[in-house]
Write an enzyme that holds these catalytic residues in place. Sequence first.
Site, PDB file in Angstrom:
ATOM      1  CD  GLU A 141     -19.795   9.380 -46.565  1.00 47.25           C
ATOM      2  OE1 GLU A 141     -20.529   9.678 -47.531  1.00 47.25           O
ATOM      3  OE2 GLU A 141     -18.822   8.625 -46.669  1.00 47.25           O
TER       4      GLU A 141
ATOM      5  CB  THR B  98     -21.505   1.975 -48.830  1.00 38.33           C
ATOM      6  OG1 THR B  98     -20.476   2.350 -49.732  1.00 38.33           O
ATOM      7  CG2 THR B  98     -20.943   2.001 -47.421  1.00 38.33           C
TER       8      THR B  98
HETATM    9  N1  HSE Z   1     -15.778   2.144 -43.414  1.00 38.56           N
HETATM   10  C1  HSE Z   1     -16.787   2.168 -44.446  1.00 38.56           C
HETATM   11  C2  HSE Z   1     -17.176   0.736 -44.759  1.00 38.56           C
HETATM   12  C3  HSE Z   1     -16.236   2.833 -45.670  1.00 38.56           C
HETATM   13  O1  HSE Z   1     -16.277  -0.086 -44.896  1.00 38.56           O
HETATM   14  O2  HSE Z   1     -18.371   0.453 -44.860  1.00 38.56           O
HETATM   15  C4  HSE Z   1     -17.212   2.901 -46.816  1.00 38.56           C
HETATM   16  O3  HSE Z   1     -16.584   3.557 -47.906  1.00 38.56           O
END
Ligand code: HSE
Length: 325
Positions: A147, A200
């Site tokens: 990630e 993201t």
């Molecule tokens: N918690 C992360 C965000 C999840 O909201 O950026 C990304 O899938």
Amino acid sequence: MLINMEINPLKKKANISSEISVFAPATVANVVCGFDVLGFALNEPGDEVRMRLTEQPGIRLLKITGDDGRLPLNAAKNTVSASVQHYLRHLNRPDIGLEIELHKKMPIGSGLGSSSASTVAGLFAVNQLMGNLLTARELVPFAMKGEELACGYGHADNVAPALMGGFVLIRSYDPLDLIALPTPSGLYAAVVYPEVDVPTKDARQMIRSKIQLKDAVIQWGNVAGLVSGLFLNDIDLIGRSMKDVLVEPVRSILIPDFYKLRELAMKAGAVGFGISGSGPSVFALVKDEETGRKVTSALRKHLESINIRSLAYISTINNEGPRVL
Ligand code: HSE
């Protein structure tokens, strides 16, 4: 470390196969109020990884399908191979050779934990080939590395539920403390992915880093309410806790007609509604499949009326995590 010295999967364990295909699930991170600390796994969609042990050491990513050429084949840059590399380094096994194929079965940049599903499938596969040396929970830190590579931050709210199944709370990142939460019976997630791209990385950069105490009070009340609702099997409590005053007000601008979508979902019978992960997918928790269909069809119809294509999934909660195909 003990576990690495004793097993040579190429020679010793006759019952361990040298080739495997694994499915790992999509996930809904945040679950509205729990930014970076809550997530759950879906039964569909998900990604598949095929992996084969080879005599020649090193990791080779042979092919990726379903990504429209968007993902790197370079083994150091791809989240699947990079996290598998971390795993093998941890076991001190530079002698291991692997060939990997990644088959994307879900949209990239959709907010459904696409990179997480691929990374988790790869880690689960290599761990199986090595004789199941680590537990799902122990694999989480390796998946977090993936990630980090994908979006610049190693958040665990996709990879932990993808590996462990069900709803997972990340009580703390340092030290990592993962709590498996109960899944209320009969619960479905209705997910709609409006086909607009929201990386993201960008969606994280827009969030305010300072928050007001009064907002924090509302937020932690809701996180505690949601967790209590899961333990109490109290669907109404879950629904009224699915509120986010910190992140959603900012990120919702990236999603076409977000508040209209919420109104339609709630009218169609959703328990609660919000952004899935960093978006643009939105999701609703619903009490049955039929309501899930009503929600997705209302949302898709509206998106179509504003010329936005969409995909929909109605899924039960995945309580097992990845599976061997
Ligand atoms: N918690 C992360 C965000 C999840 O909201 O950026 C990304 O899938």
